[in-house]
Design an enzyme around this catalytic site. Sequence first.
Site, PDB file in Angstrom:
ATOM      1  N   ASP A 230      27.083-125.285 103.067  1.00  0.00           N
ATOM      2  CA  ASP A 230      28.308-126.086 103.041  1.00  0.00           C
ATOM      3  C   ASP A 230      29.065-126.055 104.364  1.00  0.00           C
ATOM      4  OD1 ASP A 230      27.691-126.450 100.397  1.00  0.00           O
ATOM      5  OD2 ASP A 230      29.630-125.809  99.618  1.00  0.00           O
TER       6      ASP A 230
ATOM      7  N   HIS B 257      27.089-120.933 103.820  1.00  0.00           N
ATOM      8  CA  HIS B 257      27.842-121.774 104.745  1.00  0.00           C
ATOM      9  C   HIS B 257      27.229-121.665 106.139  1.00  0.00           C
ATOM     10  CE1 HIS B 257      30.608-121.010 101.409  1.00  0.00           C
ATOM     11  NE2 HIS B 257      31.211-122.140 101.743  1.00  0.00           N
TER      12      HIS B 257
END
Length: 414
Positions: free
Chosen positions: A133, A292
């Site tokens: 992400d 992430h």
Amino acid sequence: MKSFKSSGNGRRVIHSNPVHRSPLYSQRKKTSYSTVQLALIFLLILGLISSLSRVQASDDDDREVPRNHEWLDSVNLEDVPDMPVRPVGSGICEDAVCDGSDNDRCFESCGNVASPDNVYGCPDSNQWALTFDDGPSNYTDELLDILDEYHIKATFCVLGTNVKKHPDVIQRIYDSGHQIASHTYSHPHLMSLTNEEIIYEVKATEEAIRDIIGVTPKYIRPPFGEADDRVKGLLKAMGYKILMWNVDPTDYDVYMMPDVDSRIQGAFKKAASGTDTGLNANEDPGFISLQHDLYQQSIEQVPNIIEYLQGKGFILTTPASCTGDDEPHSGHFEESMVGQAVVEKAVVTTIASASATDSSSSSVSSSVSSNPKETKLLSSPLATTRATVSGGMVYIPPVFTWLGFITAVILAFA
């Protein structure tokens, strides 16, 4: 909180003899000298705060969501539930049970109730989808190198604002055959936004992606995983499938810890061994993990994660592939070189911006942003400096520049 009291016995000793300079006199002189240093440090700290504020303002400007009123007309709201906006903080409950009866009321404490068609995991127990992400970022190329080395396809849930900053990276992601999903433009709490604001967030991200690679994603991951029936209905009205996750190593919390390796890898090992993650809302046998690509420490774990999961017999795939969706993106290239043309234009603009900066700035940076506001900041030697290194970008935050300057001044007066 501790309190400190003065000793109360400080008597001032005054020497009237101007010739004899006692040790006490010298000490007073040193104290006065230190006051000048402290004043300088205070002024420099004020400058530091001002510099950081300007950089933060630039980041906020970068995250300003584009608005096109035609986007509103393109979305049919007929099937979107009429529900109130939920301000940030309104979903925190001290007495939350989180058994499904209060999840939507206490969505920040419990997470929203899952819908059957939300994608939390893969349908087969030997499938595992790696997702990342908030990118693209300065570290995404490093991650792509790792995935290329292991011949693994992953999924990137991207922010529109970062797509615009890294057009070459989003092009590489797409050309490498990875799945691209939307993560909105500026990463807001969607439940705190109006319908119109949500549409702008999603459509602006679509435009940013389409302008580079010629297609748009069909999957979206709501920031923070927050989406009630209104938000879900609105996302579905725009043609999206909602992508969640059932494994979370919380790299955003542990990436600066000394044992980050064992913490992140440990979360994968526990899930792979059958430990309940508490996130498998739809009880899927297979897994979708959340990381992430903002954190290099998290990316550095990927080779070990891949080797461990493959050693356990897992097939590494994407959420679209494991759910039988052969078309994770909408639209097709009008022309094969559309995306490359956009990237080349961005590179040319960047080079032009770099050549326009003063000589002191260009000696530190070989490339700067084409964003005029950011270029203005970069022209100051105390502002954020960027330098291209091995195809990525190295950021030198102003705090380090200021700290070096403060240290130099203190040493000069010492």
